[in-house]
Design a protein around this motif. Structure first.
Motif, PDB file in Angstrom:
ATOM      1  N   ALA A 283      32.767 -50.803 -11.037  1.00 41.03           N
ATOM      2  CA  ALA A 283      32.466 -50.353  -9.675  1.00 41.03           C
ATOM      3  C   ALA A 283      33.222 -49.063  -9.371  1.00 41.03           C
ATOM      4  N   CYS A 284      34.458 -48.972  -9.809  1.00 44.50           N
ATOM      5  CA  CYS A 284      35.240 -47.750  -9.590  1.00 44.50           C
ATOM      6  C   CYS A 284      34.665 -46.586 -10.384  1.00 44.50           C
ATOM      7  N   ALA A 285      34.272 -46.867 -11.629  1.00 40.72           N
ATOM      8  CA  ALA A 285      33.699 -45.811 -12.466  1.00 40.72           C
ATOM      9  C   ALA A 285      32.427 -45.242 -11.841  1.00 40.72           C
ATOM     10  N   ALA A 286      31.616 -46.113 -11.251  1.00 39.40           N
ATOM     11  CA  ALA A 286      30.371 -45.664 -10.639  1.00 39.40           C
ATOM     12  C   ALA A 286      30.625 -44.719  -9.470  1.00 39.40           C
ATOM     13  N   MET A 287      31.786 -44.859  -8.826  1.00 40.89           N
ATOM     14  CA  MET A 287      32.123 -44.028  -7.672  1.00 40.89           C
ATOM     15  C   MET A 287      33.042 -42.859  -8.046  1.00 40.89           C
ATOM     16  N   GLY A 288      33.421 -42.797  -9.315  1.00 42.22           N
ATOM     17  CA  GLY A 288      34.287 -41.717  -9.768  1.00 42.22           C
ATOM     18  C   GLY A 288      35.764 -41.957  -9.512  1.00 42.22           C
ATOM     19  N   ALA A 289      36.131 -43.172  -9.111  1.00 41.38           N
ATOM     20  CA  ALA A 289      37.522 -43.506  -8.816  1.00 41.38           C
ATOM     21  C   ALA A 289      38.176 -44.179 -10.025  1.00 41.38           C
ATOM     22  N   THR A 290      39.493 -44.303  -9.961  1.00 41.86           N
ATOM     23  CA  THR A 290      40.259 -44.911 -11.052  1.00 41.86           C
ATOM     24  C   THR A 290      41.063 -46.089 -10.505  1.00 41.86           C
ATOM     25  N   PRO A 291      40.927 -47.277 -11.124  1.00 40.74           N
ATOM     26  CA  PRO A 291      41.700 -48.429 -10.644  1.00 40.74           C
ATOM     27  C   PRO A 291      42.965 -48.667 -11.475  1.00 40.74           C
ATOM     28  N   GLU A 292      44.023 -49.070 -10.789  1.00 36.92           N
ATOM     29  CA  GLU A 292      45.207 -49.611 -11.454  1.00 36.92           C
ATOM     30  C   GLU A 292      45.278 -51.089 -11.086  1.00 36.92           C
ATOM     31  N   ILE A 293      45.086 -51.952 -12.076  1.00 35.25           N
ATOM     32  CA  ILE A 293      44.912 -53.385 -11.839  1.00 35.25           C
ATOM     33  C   ILE A 293      46.172 -54.150 -12.235  1.00 35.25           C
ATOM     34  N   THR A 294      46.626 -55.005 -11.341  1.00 30.68           N
ATOM     35  CA  THR A 294      47.671 -55.973 -11.677  1.00 30.68           C
ATOM     36  C   THR A 294      47.100 -57.356 -11.394  1.00 30.68           C
ATOM     37  N   TYR A 295      47.080 -58.201 -12.434  1.00 24.35           N
ATOM     38  CA  TYR A 295      46.509 -59.543 -12.307  1.00 24.35           C
ATOM     39  C   TYR A 295      47.613 -60.559 -12.587  1.00 24.35           C
ATOM     40  N   PHE A 296      47.939 -61.367 -11.570  1.00 20.87           N
ATOM     41  CA  PHE A 296      49.033 -62.335 -11.684  1.00 20.87           C
ATOM     42  C   PHE A 296      48.459 -63.715 -12.015  1.00 20.87           C
ATOM     43  N   LYS A 297      48.853 -64.272 -13.136  1.00 25.91           N
ATOM     44  CA  LYS A 297      48.444 -65.642 -13.469  1.00 25.91           C
ATOM     45  C   LYS A 297      49.364 -66.609 -12.723  1.00 25.91           C
ATOM     46  N   GLY A 298      48.815 -67.316 -11.758  1.00 25.10           N
ATOM     47  CA  GLY A 298      49.597 -68.264 -10.975  1.00 25.10           C
ATOM     48  C   GLY A 298      49.606 -69.637 -11.613  1.00 25.10           C
ATOM     49  N   TYR A 299      49.688 -70.670 -10.771  1.00 24.07           N
ATOM     50  CA  TYR A 299      49.708 -72.030 -11.283  1.00 24.07           C
ATOM     51  C   TYR A 299      48.385 -72.346 -11.977  1.00 24.07           C
ATOM     52  N   PRO A 300      48.416 -73.108 -13.063  1.00 22.42           N
ATOM     53  CA  PRO A 300      47.169 -73.538 -13.698  1.00 22.42           C
ATOM     54  C   PRO A 300      46.486 -74.617 -12.857  1.00 22.42           C
ATOM     55  N   PRO A 301      45.248 -74.961 -13.157  1.00 19.11           N
ATOM     56  CA  PRO A 301      44.626 -76.074 -12.438  1.00 19.11           C
ATOM     57  C   PRO A 301      45.394 -77.360 -12.707  1.00 19.11           C
ATOM     58  N   MET A 302      45.538 -78.179 -11.681  1.00 15.54           N
ATOM     59  CA  MET A 302      46.215 -79.465 -11.856  1.00 15.54           C
ATOM     60  C   MET A 302      45.170 -80.512 -12.194  1.00 15.54           C
ATOM     61  N   ILE A 303      45.317 -81.107 -13.367  1.00 20.10           N
ATOM     62  CA  ILE A 303      44.284 -81.996 -13.904  1.00 20.10           C
ATOM     63  C   ILE A 303      44.888 -83.376 -14.149  1.00 20.10           C
ATOM     64  N   ASN A 304      44.435 -84.358 -13.382  1.00 16.91           N
ATOM     65  CA  ASN A 304      44.886 -85.736 -13.566  1.00 16.91           C
ATOM     66  C   ASN A 304      44.300 -86.334 -14.836  1.00 16.91           C
ATOM     67  N   HIS A 305      45.084 -87.134 -15.518  1.00 15.09           N
ATOM     68  CA  HIS A 305      44.628 -87.815 -16.731  1.00 15.09           C
ATOM     69  C   HIS A 305      43.941 -89.125 -16.347  1.00 15.09           C
ATOM     70  N   ASP A 306      42.851 -89.431 -17.033  1.00 12.34           N
ATOM     71  CA  ASP A 306      41.975 -90.527 -16.611  1.00 12.34           C
ATOM     72  C   ASP A 306      42.682 -91.883 -16.555  1.00 12.34           C
ATOM     73  N   ALA A 307      43.335 -92.289 -17.642  1.00 12.38           N
ATOM     74  CA  ALA A 307      43.934 -93.619 -17.693  1.00 12.38           C
ATOM     75  C   ALA A 307      45.048 -93.757 -16.659  1.00 12.38           C
ATOM     76  N   GLN A 308      45.872 -92.724 -16.532  1.00 11.38           N
ATOM     77  CA  GLN A 308      46.980 -92.771 -15.581  1.00 11.38           C
ATOM     78  C   GLN A 308      46.464 -92.737 -14.136  1.00 11.38           C
TER      79      GLN A 308
END
Length: 387
Positions: A283-308
């Protein structure tokens, strides 16, 4: 089996602990007073071992049953930290710390697990070992990750782990749970869109980062609407747009956008991250702009185990008579890190008709204490019945 009589008798005592913690909230890893209080009480209860400094300010207590021949070791976890919110409850035990309050009920979780620990230390009517885990920094600091990184699970031999959270809007002391994905992954992003500023009357001489940001925001919504399977749960929210100019007649040099992406599976989380980078860059390239991206990996999905999860629901039904199916929740929960290391389950206990968590008028309902303590005790006594 209804609420345990001994725990019902202890309600006033546990309530006093809870209100003391509520009055002195501490944020993230700065839970020094709370951690010291927890450690002091665990020692007074007669826990076989009390260890501090796990995951910086976490506390772990070990309680051995009358016998340990089963070799089973179960972990029970409560969070201790507060939120950076100004309290507006008007309670006589309201926060004495400006800008901090227990707006999520971690004071209640800590007090209930202390109550269960006292009961289990007194009775020891089980065959195995209980590890009570008091965790700092659930509210964005990743205290669960830090405790696991400190080798907690292996050090104390934890085989299964169980957690609990109060939930406003549910009847007091009732329970709800679900197997599989339960709470969402909580990734965040920050993008600086760099263009070419200029006079608002001469847009043709600029590369407008404001218009570009509008395109980016709009295109990001296609991750949910056109890339994700419609039956999957995903939220893509841009929550802040800021430019480096406040003038009416200036096209700014750059614009910053921030937001969050919430997903419930590892696969959808990976797809969302990949598409995010593609959409922003293109999208930035189409408009001639330049992005500086910072992507923070937060908490993972919390997944309950079936038997427990099945077992946790069974214990809940033995206390309150039923256990409902909980809804999917797009908020995050760093108990996810513990469930990545060991099988276990996370349950909701009703807080009644109160303000929602993270609200300045929220307060943990002390009437939920006997049910919450009884569930934790029941997990131990039913999973590791006395020989």
């Amino acid at each position: 089996m209804p609420v345990k009589n001994r725990l019902a008798e202890m309600q006033d005592e546990i309530t006093a602990w809870r209100r003391d913690i509520h009055e002195h909230p501490e944020i993230l890893f700065e839970t020094h007073r709370t951690s010291a209080l927890v450690a002091e009480k665990l020692r007074a209860f007669g826990c076989d071992e009390v260890v501090t400094g796990i995951g910086r300010t976490g506390v772990v207590g070990v309680i051995r049953g009358k016998s340990t021949g089963s070799g089973k070791v179960i972990g029970l976890r409560a969070d201790m930290d507060a939120l950076p919110i100004e309290e507006a409850t008007g309670l006589d035990y309201a926060s004495k710390t400006p800008g901090a309050m227990h707006a999520c009920g971690h004071d209640g979780h800590t007090a209930m697990l202390l109550g269960a620990a006292k009961y289990l230390s007194e009775t020891r009517n089980f065959d195995g070992t209980v590890v009570v885990i008091f965790q700092p920094a659930e509210e964005g600091g990743g205290g669960g990750r830090e405790m696991c990184a400190d080798g907690m699970m292996d050090r104390f031999g934890v085989q299964e782990v169980y957690g609990m959270h109060n939930w406003p809007g549910r009847p007091v002391g009732s329970f709800a749970i679900r197997p599989g994905p339960f709470f969402a992954a909580t990734d965040q992003f920050e993008v600086v869109i760099k263009g070419k500023g200029g006079h608002a009357a001469k847009p043709h001489e600029t590369i407008d980062p404001v218009v570009t940001s509008a395109q980016v925001v709009s295109m990001l919504q296609t991750i949910a609407s056109r890339n994700a399977d419609p039956v999957e749960q995903i939220v893509v929210s841009v929550t802040s747009i800021e430019s480096d100019s406040k003038a009416f007649n200036v096209i700014p040099q750059q614009v910053m956008i921030r937001g969050t992406i919430r997903t419930l599976t590892v696969e959808m989380r990976a797809l969302a991250e990949t598409r995010f980078h593609q959409v922003v860059k293109q999208a930035c390239a189409a408009m001639g702009a330049t992005p500086e991206i910072t992507y923070f990996k937060g908490y993972p999905p919390m997944i309950n185990h079936d038997a427990q999860t099945d077992f946790a629901a069974q214990v809940a039904r033995s206390i309150s008579g039923q256990c409902d199916e909980a809804p999917l929740i797009m908020g995050g929960e760093d108990f996810a890190y513990m469930l990545e290391e060991r099988p276990g389950a996370y349950i909701l206990v009703g807080n009644g008709d109160t303000a929602m968590v993270h609200h300045p008028e929220y307060n943990f309902n002390d009437e939920a204490i006997p049910a919450g303590c009884s569930w934790w005790a029941g997990i131990v006594e039913q999973r590791m019945p006395a020989a």
